[in-house]
Every structure is written in C-alpha cells, then in structure tokens.
Design an enzyme around this catalytic site. Structure first.
Site, short mmCIF file in Angstrom:
data_model
loop_
_atom_site.label_atom_id
_atom_site.label_comp_id
_atom_site.label_asym_id
_atom_site.label_seq_id
_atom_site.Cartn_x
_atom_site.Cartn_y
_atom_site.Cartn_z
N LYS A 1 0.78 -1.18 -0.10
CA LYS A 1 0.14 0.33 0.01
C LYS A 1 0.92 1.32 -0.04
O LYS A 1 1.95 1.49 0.62
CB LYS A 1 -1.16 0.02 1.35
CG LYS A 1 -1.93 1.22 1.49
CD LYS A 1 -2.90 1.03 2.53
CE LYS A 1 -3.73 2.12 2.87
NZ LYS A 1 -4.46 1.86 4.09
N SER B 1 -9.20 2.79 3.11
CA SER B 1 -8.09 3.31 2.42
C SER B 1 -7.14 2.42 1.49
O SER B 1 -6.53 2.59 0.64
CB SER B 1 -7.33 4.20 3.31
OG SER B 1 -6.61 3.62 4.23
N SER C 1 -9.67 0.11 7.22
CA SER C 1 -9.10 0.17 6.11
C SER C 1 -8.75 -0.97 5.38
O SER C 1 -8.28 -1.12 4.30
CB SER C 1 -7.91 1.36 6.05
OG SER C 1 -8.68 2.57 6.43
#
Length: 468
Positions: free
Chosen positions: A81, A156, A180
C-alpha cells in the site's frame, strides 16, 4: 494450471509451486506484470509499478532455486500500500504533490516481507492520507471494484483489495486505522485481517493515528492471512506496544479444532441503527452456520456513542502531515481546519475518553469469545457517490457505513473480514469476526472453519477471469 488459475491462486499455493520448481519466480512475476499492464488502466489499483526491480529480483530468486534453503515465500509476488515506504520507490500517501517523492528506507513490515522471500510488484492506491473508506484522491485515477467498475473497492487500502480481487497479485499488504483493511476486503470478496495492536511493529515510526492504525493483509484465503502474520509479527526495540510471539504459529492455528465458543451477534449498533437488508442477511446466515458448528450465539447491540466525538478529534488530528491545507482534498481540508483550532488539552482529554471507551469494549469479552458483526452496515458505494456532499455530510455517511470497525482499532483487538455472499447488485458482502485482545488464533481458527463450510477462494470477477 493455466495462467488465469495461477493468477487467482493463493500465495501459499504459489510458494509451493515455486519450491517444487513447477514454476519459476520469473514466470510468476511476469504473469502478474502482464496482467497489471493489461488491467490496471481500468482498475486504478497500482500507483507505481516496479517492473524493472521486480523482474531483476525475480531473476535473482529464480537463480537461487537450487540453494539448500530458501525462505517460505521465495519468489511469490506481493503488493504494498502507498502509505508504506519501499526504499527508492515513490510513497505518495495519496497526495498529488508527493507523487514522485522517493522513500529513503523500507518500513519494517516491508523489510520483513522481503526477508520472507516476497517480490514487490508495486505500490497500491490509497485514500488520501488513509482517511476514507473509498480510494479517490485528487490527482490520481479512482480505484475501482473488479466486480463492477462503477463501484469503489473500499478504502483506504482500496488499491490492494482491487489488485487481489482482479488477480493482479495473490496477496497484498494494507493498513487499518478504522476498517481500512476489513472494509476493502468486504467490498471485494476477500479475507482482510487487522491484527492486534502491537502484533506487527510500525517501525521506524512509533505509532500511527493515535495507535489505532496497524499493518494488515488482504488475501484470498485465511491460511494466507495467517502465514502473512507469521512472517511479519514481532517486537522491535523501542516499540510503544508489543505482544509476545505465539507458541504455535498462526498458520498452524488455522488447522486446530475449536471448543464450542460463545459468540456475540451484532446486527445493530447505536447510534447507527440496524444493518442494511443484504448485510443483515449475510451476518444472520453466518450465525446459523456457527450454531450448526456447535457454537452458541447471543445477540447484543453495542452503543458506540461515547466513541464518536473523541475518535473524530483523533481522526482530524492525523491530517496535519506538514503540507498546506489547500493541497488536501476538501474533506481532509475540513478536518485539518478543525484540528487547527482544537486545543491540545481537548486532544489529551479525547485520548483519555477513548481509553475509557476501550475498556468498555474489552469488557464485553468477559461474556464472549468472539463477536460476529457485518463488516460494514451497507454494501459498497459507487465511485464518486459522495463527491458532491458537504464535508460534514460525507463524514456522517462514513460513520454510519463503517460503524462495526473503528471500535476495535480503539481497543486494539484483532478483527478479520470474510466473504459472505453478494448483494442484490452482485457485489460482495463481508462479515467480521472480532477476537479477545491478542487472540488472533481463535478468530483465524474460526474463520478457517467457515471457509471450509462455504469456500470462497474460487469466486472471481468475470471480467478479469478470461484467458483471452
């Protein structure tokens, strides 16, 4: 195994194929890079593709296959990520101004994944600063859900979930400060594990988002998530939180039988109300399966009212990352300005309130071994669905949607989202299992039981499953 089956296979299966020399790290890496080139323009899963680095690393690992000892995930591709640093690679945090900012070191979780033998394919899309449960930061293409491109893959960690669900990698790292990892897993039909606070070091930093944010994983199978945890867990000198390593590996825990458990069933949360019809049906179906497995179920309705305001104060405080507010998207700007005028004494008091709230949450586990909840209160939203809402209205919608998740970031407890069917529009729905503090082993074992009864790893979005 054809190329599509290989792309959608689990990381543990891929590791075995490499170890048995049925496929080379170079062939496996090239397969994924070709799929990324073909599909990423439609999905927005990756911000940075590390093509040259990945091929070079794969060639080296292919040459090492004759070595006596190789690490457990030797030659298996993974994605990271874009909130986490990979040395020499851009790390944007979803900020347009930081698109080309190069990291100068690996985050510890990245270093451990490299030591485990993984090959990093690239950096995946994130909500700006990791703030939102959708992944649409200005200056970047929105991440899209492989099951229906009109919808978000969540956030996210939306790029990671989109990439795994579309077969652009077999496993991906994510992070979770309020759902997330778990939310994107639910939106994309994946397993999403949020470990306990202190299980995976956040080094080189001490903590993120008041200690609520932790590194986690998105995968196709429970076993992959458990094995990821085995590779990344452990205390590092100076960590503000830590947990002892388990005597039994987390992967081994997925194979263990469980005694009958007391499970708290959550279908409604105050003040958010009852879960949407499709999410309610998914969680009730799971509850029936658990009863058939011999576990006892008791319905409860947690009240999270005391958490919302102090959590909001912590949330808006994490938007101050040293860039002028006009460089932030509008909701982050709104949060930034409110953080600017929040006295330090109020921030300290909110932390104390959240610690008191965490005690109340953990106290529930005097009665239960595990909680079963919907992952989110309604299915995934369309890309841009809340774009024209005011910041305050957007925040209200977010709070109602993600209600089952943030409390366990505050308490630091482990949670795992599992696929639990589809909504009326054919989009995946997830359920969440939450364990006692530091007890990933129980929820991993229970998740593995559910996976055996209703397997999901074979499910693939049709648009990305063709070999043509």
């Amino acid at each position: 195994m054809d190329s599509v089956d290989l792309a959608f296979s689990s990381a543990l299966v891929q590791a075995k194929l490499v170890r048995n020399k049925e496929i080379s790290p170079l062939e496996l890496t090239q397969l994924y890079l070709d799929r990324i080139e073909k599909f990423n323009p439609r999905l927005g899963s990756f911000y940075t593709v590390m093509r040259e680095q990945a091929i070079a690393e794969a060639q080296t690992k292919t040459n090492q296959l004759s070595d006596v000892e190789i690490p457990p995930f030797h030659g298996v591709p993974i994605a990271i990520k874009d909130l986490n640093a990979v040395d020499g690679v851009p790390c944007s945090y979803g900020l347009k101004v930081a698109k080309q900012r190069l990291a100068t070191q690996d985050d510890l979780v990245v270093k451990k994944l490299k030591q485990a033998g993984f090959i990093i394919l690239g950096k995946t899309a994130t909500a700006q600063l990791g703030s939102f449960p959708y992944t649409e930061p200005p200056g970047f293409p929105p991440a899209r859900n492989p099951w229906n491109l009109d919808y978000t893959p969540g956030g996210s960690s939306g790029g990671s979930s989109s990439a795994v669900a579309a077969g652009l990698c077999g496993i991906a790292q994510g992070s979770d400060g309020g759902g997330s990892v778990r939310g994107p897993a639910a939106c994309c039909g994946l397993v999403g594990l949020k470990p306990s606070r202190g299980r995976i070091s956040m080094a080189p930093i001490g903590e993120a988002f008041s200690g609520f944010a932790v590194n986690g994983v998105l995968s196709r199978t429970v076993a992959d998530a458990a094995a990821f945890l085995d590779m990344t867990e452990g205390y590092v000198t100076g960590d503000p939180y830590w947990l002892p390593s388990p005597e039994t590996s987390f992967l081994e825990s997925t194979r263990q039988e469980l005694e009958p458990l007391k499970i708290g069933l959550v279908t409604a949360i105050e003040p958010a109300g009852k879960a949407d019809r499709d999410c309610l049906a998914a969680v009730m179906k799971t509850a029936r399966l658990l009863e058939e497995m011999g576990h006892s179920i008791e319905e409860i309705t947690p009240d999270l009212s005391d958490m919302i305001e102090p959590f909001m104060i912590a949330w808006r405080n994490q938007t101050d990352v040293g860039v002028p507010p006009f460089l932030l998207e509008k909701v982050n700007q709104w949060l930034w300005w409110r953080a600017k005028f929040t006295p330090a004494s109020r921030l300290v008091r909110s932390q104390q309130q959240l610690q008191i709230f965490a005690r109340k949450i953990v106290k529930m586990f005097d009665q239960f071994d595990v909680l079963l909840t919907p992952t989110y209160m309604h299915p995934t939203i369309r890309v841009g669905e809340w774009k024209n809402l005011s910041p305050m209205r957007t925040i209200d919608e977010i709070i109602k949607w993600i209600a089952p998740c943030p409390a366990f970031n505050v308490s630091g407890q482990p949670g795992i989202s599992l696929p639990a069917g589809f909504d009326q529009h054919g989009l995946p729905i997830g359920i969440q299992l939450v364990g006692r503090p530091a007890d990933e082993a129980t929820i991993l074992a229970l998740a593995a039981q559910l996976e055996t009864i209703q397997p999901w790893a074979h499910l693939r979005p049709e648009a990305f499953s063709s070999s043509s």
